[in-house]
Scaffold this active site. Sequence first.
Site, short mmCIF file in Angstrom:
data_model
loop_
_atom_site.label_atom_id
_atom_site.label_comp_id
_atom_site.label_asym_id
_atom_site.label_seq_id
_atom_site.Cartn_x
_atom_site.Cartn_y
_atom_site.Cartn_z
N HIS A 121 -4.90 -15.38 2.38
CA HIS A 121 -4.17 -14.13 2.17
C HIS A 121 -3.47 -13.79 3.49
O HIS A 121 -3.96 -14.15 4.56
CB HIS A 121 -5.21 -13.07 1.82
CG HIS A 121 -4.67 -11.76 1.39
ND1 HIS A 121 -4.29 -10.79 2.29
CD2 HIS A 121 -4.44 -11.24 0.17
CE1 HIS A 121 -3.87 -9.72 1.62
NE2 HIS A 121 -3.95 -9.97 0.33
N CYS A 362 0.46 -11.64 -1.81
CA CYS A 362 0.29 -11.68 -0.35
C CYS A 362 -0.15 -13.06 0.12
O CYS A 362 -0.97 -13.17 1.04
CB CYS A 362 -0.70 -10.61 0.11
SG CYS A 362 -0.13 -8.95 -0.25
#
Lengths: 408, 141
Positions: A121, A362
Amino acid sequence: MNVQAIREQFPILHQQINGHPLVYLDSAATSQKPRSVIDAVSRYYEMDNANVHRGVHTLGSRATDAYEGAREKVAQFLNAASPQEIIFTRGTTTALNLVASSYARSVCGEGDEIVITQMEHHSNFIPWQQVAKATGATLKFIPLEKDGSIKLENVEATITDRTKVVSVMYVSNVLGVINPIKEITAIAHRHGAIMVVDGAQSTPHMKVDVRDLDCDFYAFSGHKMCAPTGIGALYGKKALLEAMEPIEFGGEMIDHVDLYDSTWKELPWKFEGGTPIIAGAVGLGAAIDFLTEIGLDEIEKHEHKLASYAYERLSTIDGISIFGPKDNRAGLVTFNLDDVHPHDVATVLDTKGIAVRAGHHCCQPLMRYLNVSSTARASFYLYNTEEDVDRLVVGLQQTKEFFGHGIG
Amino acid sequence: MELDDLYRRVIMDHYKNPRNRGTLDEDSLTVNLNNPTCGDRITLQLQVEDGIVKQAKFTGEGCSISMSSASMMTEAVKGKTTAEALELAERFSAFIKGGEAEFEELEDIEALSGVSKFPARIKCATLSWNALRKGIEHQNQ
């Protein structure tokens, strides 16, 4: 596990969205909150609200007890050795940034290595990128298999004696893959590196034991595990935390202040500058009680069953691509439909009352690895049912139908 | 919320058969813009002569709303002065947020009016128009 009884405790689930009962399949982004958490936060503000560690009055003591009590719950929940090893933060991102800024920047230099993966992430990617840029350390990536999983021989080949930090997510928010953290930690330690774990997607869904994993730092967010937004924690081994310098100064973290120098409080307070997120911590404590009572093993089993069911049902749809491994998968399924952009998929599903995520989650480097610009994702939690999956499948069939022929 | 409000036939036609998809000479005015939250991206190229937009072409990837809007926008600005194109972009922005009901210049664009009922998709519709605005404003500097 009685899912219907659990659903009853989540007020938000009992509403119509665009004329249909809500099917919430976006818990990997943020989970819904049970009545007990909502009530604990309200009760705190109605009865106990005061600043912590300052007041000598009754409310001050109650607020302090509630806040420190929540810390003890987190310590037990993760099986930390002591509440001193739990630093409250705004969430996973702040926790990982604290490790990167305080620990990594002071130990890394030219010729050192930081090892991560391409599935991380952004929160567990950019902080390390920035440390590498600032210190001259090299950022290295453990290669991924075709389905996104990690092979230990590749971990062995990537980590060297020059590696100072290894940071890997426990569960991928896109691939659903569960990474072999314990084994990676052992390899990191053999080379003298510390192991950081991004626990954003594991902590809500499975039993986590930081001492069994033997990781050095572990970060997670409350809002993905039934608690309010704005609260999370960093677990760190005491010796490491003690050696680290704070990165935020002022308020509660202060011990003694002279004109030209100052000293800090002991752990864990030295990392908690300013007035902390007291109500958030109280909510997190209530969420831990809620999840513990149901049992993390039960929750994991339920989600695993749902994810397998969803994988199987979604696989029957013509023209669907599903990302990540088929087996050993956490409670989410990421997919794309041929010829329909994920945003359009999400909008059509929304008109049927079904909430899914569409975008890059993300994880832009991972999207490039998968060779897509974005994907759709259905993520499950303890309140989801097989009917929710069935509604999703029907919704996707309708989406295909709609974009195939039926405009106007 | 009815899907047909959003995905009118004309939108799907522009999505499946985009007008002005492609590239112009390297020395044309070029703007790259992306929508960081969703990954949509567009490269818009404009050929401006004597203050008039002679050619407009785009490449990129995105959902049906962003790509059809880009197709319509490039059709709409061709032949306009840069000042007129900027004004058109301003009016589109008001229109897509539900301010104005009509968009007479090009009836295709009117088909995007349904987007105003889907607030989450307004950013998709305005991506190419923002690129247009950015390109012309940059040129005017």
